[in-house]
Design a protein around this motif. Structure first.
Motif, mmCIF file in Angstrom:
data_model
loop_
_atom_site.group_PDB
_atom_site.id
_atom_site.type_symbol
_atom_site.label_atom_id
_atom_site.label_comp_id
_atom_site.label_asym_id
_atom_site.label_seq_id
_atom_site.Cartn_x
_atom_site.Cartn_y
_atom_site.Cartn_z
ATOM 1 N N SER A 276 0.774 -1.259 -0.003
ATOM 2 C CA SER A 276 -0.025 -0.001 0.042
ATOM 3 C C SER A 276 0.733 1.198 0.036
ATOM 4 O O SER A 276 0.604 2.167 -0.767
ATOM 5 N N ALA A 277 2.018 1.251 0.625
ATOM 6 C CA ALA A 277 2.950 2.128 0.719
ATOM 7 C C ALA A 277 3.389 2.844 -0.755
ATOM 8 O O ALA A 277 3.493 3.552 -1.298
ATOM 9 N N LEU A 278 3.824 1.333 -1.445
ATOM 10 C CA LEU A 278 4.405 1.570 -2.935
ATOM 11 C C LEU A 278 3.308 2.190 -3.736
ATOM 12 O O LEU A 278 3.587 3.219 -4.637
ATOM 13 N N VAL A 279 2.055 1.715 -3.685
ATOM 14 C CA VAL A 279 1.111 2.280 -4.224
ATOM 15 C C VAL A 279 0.630 3.542 -4.209
ATOM 16 O O VAL A 279 0.554 4.570 -5.109
ATOM 17 N N ALA A 280 0.691 3.932 -2.939
ATOM 18 C CA ALA A 280 0.398 5.570 -2.593
ATOM 19 C C ALA A 280 1.647 6.326 -3.183
ATOM 20 O O ALA A 280 1.282 7.297 -3.920
ATOM 21 N N ALA A 283 1.399 6.498 -6.910
ATOM 22 C CA ALA A 283 0.229 7.380 -7.327
ATOM 23 C C ALA A 283 0.600 8.983 -7.151
ATOM 24 O O ALA A 283 0.183 9.835 -8.004
ATOM 25 N N MET A 284 1.225 9.248 -6.239
ATOM 26 C CA MET A 284 1.708 10.735 -6.053
ATOM 27 C C MET A 284 2.559 11.049 -6.896
ATOM 28 O O MET A 284 2.321 12.159 -7.583
ATOM 29 N N LEU A 285 3.504 10.281 -7.263
ATOM 30 C CA LEU A 285 4.777 10.707 -8.250
ATOM 31 C C LEU A 285 3.921 10.835 -9.691
ATOM 32 O O LEU A 285 4.268 11.750 -10.260
ATOM 33 N N GLY A 286 3.237 9.855 -9.887
ATOM 34 C CA GLY A 286 2.588 9.887 -11.280
ATOM 35 C C GLY A 286 1.631 11.042 -11.465
ATOM 36 O O GLY A 286 1.829 11.987 -12.557
ATOM 37 N N TYR A 287 1.018 11.588 -10.428
ATOM 38 C CA TYR A 287 0.198 12.891 -10.376
ATOM 39 C C TYR A 287 1.124 14.045 -10.628
ATOM 40 O O TYR A 287 0.981 14.857 -11.487
ATOM 41 N N ALA A 288 2.231 14.109 -9.908
ATOM 42 C CA ALA A 288 3.396 15.163 -9.898
ATOM 43 C C ALA A 288 3.820 15.357 -11.215
ATOM 44 O O ALA A 288 3.905 16.394 -11.677
ATOM 45 N N VAL A 289 4.159 14.033 -11.971
ATOM 46 C CA VAL A 289 4.734 14.134 -13.140
ATOM 47 C C VAL A 289 3.824 14.840 -14.007
ATOM 48 O O VAL A 289 4.051 15.651 -14.951
ATOM 49 N N ILE A 290 2.230 14.287 -14.171
ATOM 50 C CA ILE A 290 1.688 14.710 -15.170
ATOM 51 C C ILE A 290 1.091 15.946 -15.086
ATOM 52 O O ILE A 290 0.847 16.673 -16.015
ATOM 53 N N THR A 291 1.024 16.532 -13.792
ATOM 54 C CA THR A 291 0.698 18.008 -13.696
ATOM 55 C C THR A 291 1.697 19.181 -13.864
ATOM 56 O O THR A 291 1.739 20.120 -13.793
ATOM 57 N N GLY A 292 2.997 18.548 -14.013
ATOM 58 C CA GLY A 292 4.252 19.161 -13.956
ATOM 59 C C GLY A 292 4.651 19.942 -12.860
ATOM 60 O O GLY A 292 5.806 20.456 -12.995
ATOM 61 N N ILE A 293 4.106 19.393 -11.666
ATOM 62 C CA ILE A 293 4.860 19.884 -10.537
ATOM 63 C C ILE A 293 6.271 19.462 -10.448
ATOM 64 O O ILE A 293 7.136 19.937 -9.996
#
Lengths: 312, 275
Positions: A276-280, A283-293
């Motif tokens: 669950s830690a890995l999935v979280a 997910a956070m990294l993916g979101y960060a990369v997609i939105t350009g943060i």
């Protein structure tokens, strides 16, 4: 001659053939009478032919529900454990069953369903774990409300609230009842001599859950264990008539004790935690990369230059 | 009552002797009282007579509301109020009067079990017939229960009580029973009592106990009350030893003070005649 009879009842646990008092009573009576039943151990009362458990389905009489009606139905089919009883013993059976239902049953309902700690730690947990999705979210609470209402109506007090006073009063009557049963049983093997009858089935059905289910609030159980002949009576019936359940019970995990449950689940718990830690994290990294943060700078400046030249 | 309060009450109870002005409260005898309440009240009266304790009968329309547990009858002794046969037996025991001291453990277990049988089967059957059988409820029970009150309170109270009793029947699994099955249960219960009584004068041979008082209260009321049909009474009448048991108790404990048809408080066991 015997039509095929099917009995639907709750699943068993903790070394018992069933966790519900009524189902235990019926199962035990069937064993005493030697009735050939096809037993379906289920965890969904809506699957039973009458919508509640226990339920007996016969070809001749259709489906019947309550323990007393089921026993009458079995007797009609000539499976009668009370055949050898005298008329006075039959009268005593009726009387002692009434005693059980008026004095012991309310305390049993309280101990399993109304007492907060017991309900949350043991009862609700068992039902939630064993009933299939999605009913495991609905049914335990519904049963809890039904049992609380039943207790209120049995006591004749619609404003009944769980609390110390109520507990003391109910348990006191239950202690009296158990002591009376113990006095009546004496040193005999069964209540009426050497062969078991329906009274033995009822008493077993009510006492066995107390004996076997490990509850955090154990006042009722302490009193029962202090009455050795009743304890012996229950263990006897379990060994004689339900030997398969007794054999399975050592392998049953005592899932109530929190420390042992940690140990037992630990390999899975650790794995689940890491996953669950890995999935979280993913997910956070993916979101960060997609939105350009966060942008991943590649060290391939040449590719970037070529890209710019092409644009030009 | 909580345990501490009960211990306190027993201590106080033990300290004082039984006063002369003890009173038993029940609903109005002629117009209001129902079969089940009358049976319970008669049982308590019989018990107190067997103990030799004097009590005055007082009929009040709001007896049910005065009672500490909501059930009738209740007794007012000194400055204590105790309702229902079970607690009253304990109360008198604390004062030193008991009918079951001579019993051994097994007999006491049987006595308690048979008392529960009467409560579980006979009393529940009476409640069922009164409130769950539509004909009886409409013709007899509701009019009687609400007779002291005017409109609209009589409708509200009667239907409220009926709803409460029907919910209870539902909870204990009697809602699905037909009237015929209820009569069968009554017969079964009477048969059990008849078997236990056998040919003895009382249930535990020579001396009456609270079980005798309870059984008398219920059976006598059933035998002498007219409902929409006589089925209930007929079922009880078929057990001759129970009939002679009721007659024996009536003769020994109630008849000596009964002059003609006058209702003398505390001595007349006449149940209400339903017209």
């Amino acid at each position: 001659m015997a039509a095929c009879m099917e009995l639907y009842c709750w699943k068993g646990d903790w070394g018992l053939p069933s966790v519900d008092s009524d189902c235990l009573t019926v199962l035990t009576y069937a064993k005493f009478a030697g009735a050939p039943l096809k037993v379906h151990k289920i965890t969904n009362p809506w699957r039973s032919p009458t919508g509640s458990l226990p339920a007996l389905k016969t070809e001749d009489d259709g489906s019947v529900s309550q323990p007393s009606k089921i026993i009458i139905s079995l007797r009609k089919q000539k499976y009668n454990a009370d055949y050898d009883l005298s008329a006075k013993e039959g009268a005593d059976t009726l009387a002692f069953v009434s005693l059980l239902e008026e004095k012991l049953l309310p305390a049993l309902i309280y101990a399993l369903w109304v007492d907060a700690k017991n309900y949350v730690d043991v009862t609700r947990r068992w039902y939630a774990e064993n009933i299939s999705f999605p009913l495991n979210f609905l049914l335990p609470n519904r049963f809890h409300k039904q049992q609380l209402e039943k207790l209120q109506l049995l006591r004749g007090d619609p404003m009944l609230e769980p609390g110390d006073e109520l507990e003391k009063e109910l348990y006191r009557e239950a202690f009296d009842c158990m002591t009376l049963l113990s006095q009546r049983l004496g040193s005999h093997k069964f209540f009426f001599g050497d062969s078991p009858s329906s009274l033995d089935a009822y008493v077993f059905g009510h006492l066995a859950p107390l004996l076997k289910i490990r509850l955090p609030n154990r006042k009722l159980q302490h009193h029962l264990t202090s009455l050795e002949n009743l304890q012996q009576f229950c263990t006897n019936i379990l060994h004689l008539y339900f030997p398969s359940e007794v054999k399975e019970s050592p392998s049953c995990k005592p899932s109530v004790r929190s420390d042992s449950s940690d140990l037992d689940d630990e390999p899975h718990k650790r794995r689940n935690q890491i996953l669950s830690a890995l999935v979280a994290l993913g997910a956070m990294l993916g979101y960060a990369v997609i939105t350009g943060i966060v942008t991943i700078k590649r060290a391939q400046t040449q590719a970037a230059l070529e890209g710019e030249e092409e644009e030009d | 009552m909580s345990l501490a309060a009960e211990a306190f009450v027993s201590q106080i109870a033990a300290a004082e002797p039984w006063p002369e002005n003890a009173t038993l409260y029940q609903p109005l005898n002629d117009d209001q009282v129902l079969l089940s309440d009358c049976a319970s009240s008669l049982a308590v009266q019989a018990y107190l007579k067997m103990c030799g304790l004097p009590v005055h009968l007082c009929c009040r329309a709001n007896a049910e509301y005065m009672s500490p547990s909501g059930k009738v009858p209740f007794i007012h002794v000194g400055n204590q109020v105790v309702s229902e046969l079970g607690p009253i037996v304990q109360f008198t025991k604390a004062k030193g009067h008991s009918l079951s001291d001579g019993l051994d453990d097994v007999q006491r277990a049987e006595m308690k079990a048979y008392m529960e049988l009467v409560n579980n089967m006979l009393l529940t059957a009476e409640l069922y017939i009164q409130w769950c059988d539509n004909a009886t409820a409409a013709e007899i029970t509701r009019p009687r229960y609400s007779s002291p009150y005017s409109w609209p309170l009589n409708y509200i109270l009667a239907y409220q009580k009926q709803w409460e009793v029907r919910r209870k029947m539902n909870a204990i699994g009697w809602a699905g029973k037909s009237l015929e099955q209820v009569y069968e249960d009554v017969s079964q219960c009477c048969q059990a009592l008849s078997q236990r009584l056998g040919t003895q004068p009382y249930f535990f041979n020579k001396q009456p106990t609270e079980l005798d008082a309870l059984v008398f209260g219920h059976l006598f009321t059933i035998l002498t009350t007219r409902l929409t049909n006589d089925e209930l009474g007929e079922r009880v009448k078929s057990f001759t030893n129970l009939l002679s048991f009721c007659r024996r108790i009536e003769q020994n404990y109630f008849e000596e003070k009964r002059p003609c048809n006058q209702k003398v408080a505390g001595s007349n066991p006449d149940p209400p005649r339903y017209h």
